[in-house]
Design a protein around this motif. Sequence first.
Motif, PDB file in Angstrom:
ATOM      1  N   LYS A 189      43.538  32.324  38.557  1.00  0.00           N
ATOM      2  CA  LYS A 189      43.807  33.761  38.572  1.00  0.00           C
ATOM      3  C   LYS A 189      42.512  34.561  38.439  1.00  0.00           C
ATOM      4  CE  LYS A 189      48.543  33.668  36.777  1.00  0.00           C
ATOM      5  NZ  LYS A 189      49.437  34.122  35.681  1.00  0.00           N
ATOM      6  N   ARG A 190      41.584  34.026  37.643  1.00  0.00           N
ATOM      7  CA  ARG A 190      40.324  34.740  37.453  1.00  0.00           C
ATOM      8  C   ARG A 190      39.507  34.742  38.744  1.00  0.00           C
ATOM      9  NH1 ARG A 190      35.659  33.097  35.349  1.00  0.00           N
ATOM     10  NH2 ARG A 190      36.569  31.120  34.675  1.00  0.00           N
ATOM     11  N   VAL A 191      39.500  33.613  39.453  1.00  0.00           N
ATOM     12  CA  VAL A 191      38.771  33.558  40.720  1.00  0.00           C
ATOM     13  C   VAL A 191      39.413  34.479  41.760  1.00  0.00           C
ATOM     14  CG1 VAL A 191      38.260  32.049  42.686  1.00  0.00           C
ATOM     15  CG2 VAL A 191      37.666  31.330  40.372  1.00  0.00           C
ATOM     16  N   ASP A 192      40.733  34.602  41.725  1.00  0.00           N
ATOM     17  CA  ASP A 192      41.379  35.554  42.636  1.00  0.00           C
ATOM     18  C   ASP A 192      40.841  36.967  42.409  1.00  0.00           C
ATOM     19  OD1 ASP A 192      42.940  33.657  43.887  1.00  0.00           O
ATOM     20  OD2 ASP A 192      44.676  33.962  42.579  1.00  0.00           O
ATOM     21  N   GLU A 193      40.681  37.335  41.146  1.00  0.00           N
ATOM     22  CA  GLU A 193      40.103  38.650  40.850  1.00  0.00           C
ATOM     23  C   GLU A 193      38.638  38.718  41.276  1.00  0.00           C
ATOM     24  OE1 GLU A 193      40.411  40.601  37.129  1.00  0.00           O
ATOM     25  OE2 GLU A 193      42.598  40.644  37.142  1.00  0.00           O
ATOM     26  N   MET A 194      37.921  37.627  41.085  1.00  0.00           N
ATOM     27  CA  MET A 194      36.515  37.613  41.482  1.00  0.00           C
ATOM     28  C   MET A 194      36.363  37.898  42.969  1.00  0.00           C
ATOM     29  SD  MET A 194      34.954  34.388  39.343  1.00  0.00           S
ATOM     30  CE  MET A 194      33.253  34.788  39.728  1.00  0.00           C
ATOM     31  N   ILE A 195      37.218  37.280  43.777  1.00  0.00           N
ATOM     32  CA  ILE A 195      37.164  37.500  45.222  1.00  0.00           C
ATOM     33  C   ILE A 195      37.425  38.971  45.531  1.00  0.00           C
ATOM     34  CG2 ILE A 195      38.279  36.953  47.425  1.00  0.00           C
ATOM     35  CD1 ILE A 195      38.724  34.111  46.321  1.00  0.00           C
TER      36      ILE A 195
END
Length: 292
Positions: free
Chosen positions: A136-142
Amino acid sequence: MKYTISIAFSPLDQLIEIAKAAEELGFDSIALPDSIFYFEKQSVDYPYTADGKRMFDENSPWVDPLIAAAALGAVTSTLRFYTNVMKLGSRNPLLMARQVGSVANLTNNRFGFGVGIGWAPEEFEWCGQPYAKRGKRVDEMIEVIKLVLAGGMVEYHGEFYDFDRLQVSPAPTEPVPFYVGGHTDVALRRAAHVGDGWTSAMMTGAQLAETIAKLKSLLAENGRADAPFEFQAVCIDKFGVDGHRELAEAGVTDNIVIPWVFDGLGFDAPVEAKKDSMKRFADTYIHSGWQQ
């Protein structure tokens, strides 16, 4: 079908010559792998080998892929570069946006951003990032990186990242393509939702055909059936012109290869021997006209 050379495990002092030769011989791109450091004790299995062990050791050479892209871009004019893949989970998205935008500008938009989450708790935790909720954190990073790279004054208020209006200049003059890595269902859904392409680790031709079919179905579900989308593949069992033709028929648009390994040479073979392998490969697959 495009052809990309992976420079995985090549000595750093060979990379300039490999990139120059790749451009001269008609290869499309250089794929740049990512690893931050080698940790002595492995707490979880490596996901891309049958026994869970890493295929490299503490002495295997790595170069930061963004620095490499800028350096290799300076000695070429048409060759493209992409990370394959950058492990986002252990990094900061604003710093990443700054670096990616710089590389895109310095290479005159010859850079694609291949992204993944990362597999090792050590890389997350020792770089100050939590391993929990990494997807979920990487989704936000993208989302953050794309927002910043689009240019102008922006702000973001999410579950993991929160900042008021800011701007990073100059923004790239063209959108940076994002290629999403991973073989799990959630990774494929991420690629179909936010990616300009998908990139594989080592897979068989049958696995690639099945995965590409899944991705095409997911793209259709996202209303993207007709959108441009790259299928970047590392195939371990399709060789020769007939094998490459099968990959193209399965939907592979970009074949990631290491010609000197196909010729039985080691990763640390002399650069002149590698260039000879690249020429033989280019004569067989790029200039033979089999795709016409």
